[in-house]
Design an enzyme around this catalytic site. Sequence first.
Site, short mmCIF file in Angstrom:
data_model
loop_
_atom_site.label_atom_id
_atom_site.label_comp_id
_atom_site.label_asym_id
_atom_site.label_seq_id
_atom_site.Cartn_x
_atom_site.Cartn_y
_atom_site.Cartn_z
N GLU A 253 46.57 50.05 28.51
CA GLU A 253 46.60 49.61 29.77
C GLU A 253 47.19 48.05 29.94
OE1 GLU A 253 43.89 49.33 33.83
OE2 GLU A 253 42.95 49.72 32.08
N ASN A 377 40.41 38.56 34.93
CA ASN A 377 40.73 37.34 33.88
C ASN A 377 39.78 36.91 33.01
OD1 ASN A 377 43.12 37.36 35.37
ND2 ASN A 377 43.07 35.58 36.43
N GLU A 378 38.31 36.81 33.43
CA GLU A 378 37.30 36.34 32.73
C GLU A 378 37.26 37.13 31.41
OE1 GLU A 378 37.26 34.63 36.54
OE2 GLU A 378 37.43 36.86 36.04
#
Length: 413
Positions: A253, A377-378
């Site tokens: 993905e 993002n983390e």
Amino acid sequence: MTVTTTAPGALSQDEAAAFRQRCIEFLDEHATGIHLDGDPDPRAEKRLRAAQAFQQALADAGLAGITYPAEYGGAGLTKEHDKIWRECYAQYPFMTSELTISHGMCLPMLAEYGTEEQKQRYLADNIAARTVWCQMFSEPGAGSDVASLQSRAVLDGEEWILNGQKVWTTLAHLCDFGIVIARTDPDQPKHAGISMFIVDMRAPGVEIRPIHQVDGGLHFNEIFFTDVRIPAENLVGDLNNGWRLATAMLMYERVAIGGGGTDGVTHANADALILEAEKRGVLGDPALRNDLMDLYIQESVKSMNSLRTRAELKAGKTPGPAGSLGKLQGTLVSYLARDLSMRVVGADSIAWDEEGGHRWSTQAIRSMGSGIAGGTNEIQKNIIGDRVLGLPREPSVDKDVPFKDLRVGTQRD
């Protein structure tokens, strides 16, 4: 006299040139852009049908699934052919964005981990887009921490009975099949006791509800499973090994999202904004020019990183954690493009007269989701720190605790 040699199995210059011309002729005829004629298309029906028509024409031309074996509906060609195709496609409008999940995630998973029977049954129709697939991982209580999922599959004779809920499933309302992960052994720790299944999206007990998005779109969905019966042969991979497969699928993905479907060094956002700035007479602003150049560089670097990831795929490797680099960088590029577009377009990003003027505001709103889809993002930073840079992992207090004893989701006192 200069003698040109060709490695065994490699394309000669004449063969490569002939295949490139074949690709260009197909793209000249079929890659003409997706035209909605003013229809907002909130459920993406028109965009998906256009993508399917393009893909089916590609299959008819012997160019679909270039590196997949012919016995599974692919073209049975080489990675060199695939590289040429992607280089050519990069110069034309991208026609198959609505097939990103079906082709970028579900197809390679089925090809790598599916049984022979599953490959024979599903791959050809997927490659030609006669069927479309979705991915069902996230749940209301299991987003970034997908391993906390509570959907449950229980074996009943030769069938699994699935109950639970999934959320944020793209295009589920238009898909024929989906890949789902569910808990099959709650006595094991949360990352174990999970299995992966193929689900018929039109099976009794599958309910699909649209999620209304702030940009007016409705292509996300929540899905409810009530006593959905799944044939035992629809298990993908080994029982209770679904987390390893889910991790592999998430890697695919991130490559699909961060790498796109074309090849070569591209900078479409920068190109579009440079043209827009020139049209509006603001390209002479030195600060704006500097920032546009920064966007151009960032997009170019993103493309180069994608090329490296694709080179690993062409070498037969499953995407690794480095795919998170491309996914994270793609998000940062979308944020930079959003902020620059607001500066270039100005008030027209909020109120506009011309047809299609909403594109800038829509693009800005949609950029917010890029930092969530495919893992926040983390999460990407954690993966990069842990698995790419080798930094110490964050503490995990639930590593060896049976899932049934965890206080997650609805499992609370």
